[in-house]
Design a protein around this motif. Structure first.
Motif, mmCIF file in Angstrom:
data_model
loop_
_atom_site.group_PDB
_atom_site.id
_atom_site.type_symbol
_atom_site.label_atom_id
_atom_site.label_comp_id
_atom_site.label_asym_id
_atom_site.label_seq_id
_atom_site.Cartn_x
_atom_site.Cartn_y
_atom_site.Cartn_z
ATOM 1 N N ARG A 70 0.835 -1.190 0.000
ATOM 2 C CA ARG A 70 0.000 0.000 0.000
ATOM 3 C C ARG A 70 0.874 1.245 0.000
ATOM 4 N N SER A 71 1.927 1.195 0.795
ATOM 5 C CA SER A 71 2.825 2.334 0.888
ATOM 6 C C SER A 71 3.502 2.588 -0.458
ATOM 7 N N ARG A 72 3.903 1.527 -1.142
ATOM 8 C CA ARG A 72 4.532 1.690 -2.450
ATOM 9 C C ARG A 72 3.554 2.285 -3.458
ATOM 10 N N ALA A 73 2.307 1.841 -3.398
ATOM 11 C CA ALA A 73 1.294 2.373 -4.313
ATOM 12 C C ALA A 73 1.080 3.866 -4.059
ATOM 13 N N GLU A 74 1.037 4.263 -2.797
ATOM 14 C CA GLU A 74 0.885 5.685 -2.471
ATOM 15 C C GLU A 74 2.086 6.487 -2.958
ATOM 16 N N THR A 75 3.271 5.920 -2.839
ATOM 17 C CA THR A 75 4.478 6.596 -3.312
ATOM 18 C C THR A 75 4.431 6.782 -4.817
ATOM 19 N N GLN A 76 3.995 5.738 -5.525
ATOM 20 C CA GLN A 76 3.893 5.838 -6.980
ATOM 21 C C GLN A 76 2.886 6.908 -7.391
ATOM 22 N N MET A 77 1.748 6.968 -6.698
ATOM 23 C CA MET A 77 0.752 7.986 -7.024
ATOM 24 C C MET A 77 1.296 9.388 -6.722
ATOM 25 N N GLY A 78 2.073 9.502 -5.649
ATOM 26 C CA GLY A 78 2.704 10.784 -5.337
ATOM 27 C C GLY A 78 3.679 11.205 -6.423
ATOM 28 N N ARG A 79 4.452 10.238 -6.927
ATOM 29 C CA ARG A 79 5.383 10.531 -8.022
ATOM 30 C C ARG A 79 4.615 10.965 -9.259
ATOM 31 N N TRP A 80 3.528 10.240 -9.555
ATOM 32 C CA TRP A 80 2.719 10.582 -10.727
ATOM 33 C C TRP A 80 2.245 12.027 -10.631
ATOM 34 N N LYS A 81 1.678 12.390 -9.478
ATOM 35 C CA LYS A 81 1.129 13.736 -9.313
ATOM 36 C C LYS A 81 2.215 14.802 -9.380
ATOM 37 N N ALA A 82 3.404 14.481 -8.862
ATOM 38 C CA ALA A 82 4.490 15.458 -8.871
ATOM 39 C C ALA A 82 5.058 15.656 -10.264
#
Length: 122
Positions: A70-82
């Protein structure tokens, strides 16, 4: 017994109602979490999580429950948004799919370029 706003029965009940009983709710209890009085006879999922953290440690609990995914998925979404932006620009669904594919290729390429390669020397 202080708890985080999302760490409690109302949140778990809401998720079970919305997604069904088959959903596995993994909410990390805070460090100060205490098991419920009925945990000896009928432990809840939260009680089992607290017991596992106390016996094996928080990192082992994260691995056994898949919390790291879950944490990795949130990190990936954060990267996407950034990098790409908070929302898709295209209006039509087919164009949105194309835009998402391009964004994924860009992020994968950036990850590939920035990932270190290790070689054994000795």
């Amino acid at each position: 017994m202080p708890t985080a706003p999302y760490d409690g029965t109302p949140t778990r009940d809401l998720l079970a109602t919305r997604f069904g009983e088959i959903v596995e709710v993994i909410i990390p209890p805070p460090k100060t979490a205490v098991a419920s009085p009925q945990s000896v006879l009928v432990p809840s999922v939260r009680d089992r999580h607290i017991a596992e953290i106390q016996t094996k440690g928080r990192m082992a609990w994260q691995k056994s429950t898949g919390y790291n995914k879950r944490s990795r998925a949130e990190t990936q979404m954060g990267r996407w948004k950034a990098v790409i932006g908070p929302k898709l620009k295209a209006r039509h669904f087919d164009n949105q799919k194309t835009e998402a594919k391009i964004g994924i290729r860009v992020l994968n390429r950036m990850t590939e370029l920035g990932r270190p390669k290790f070689e054994r020397v000795a």
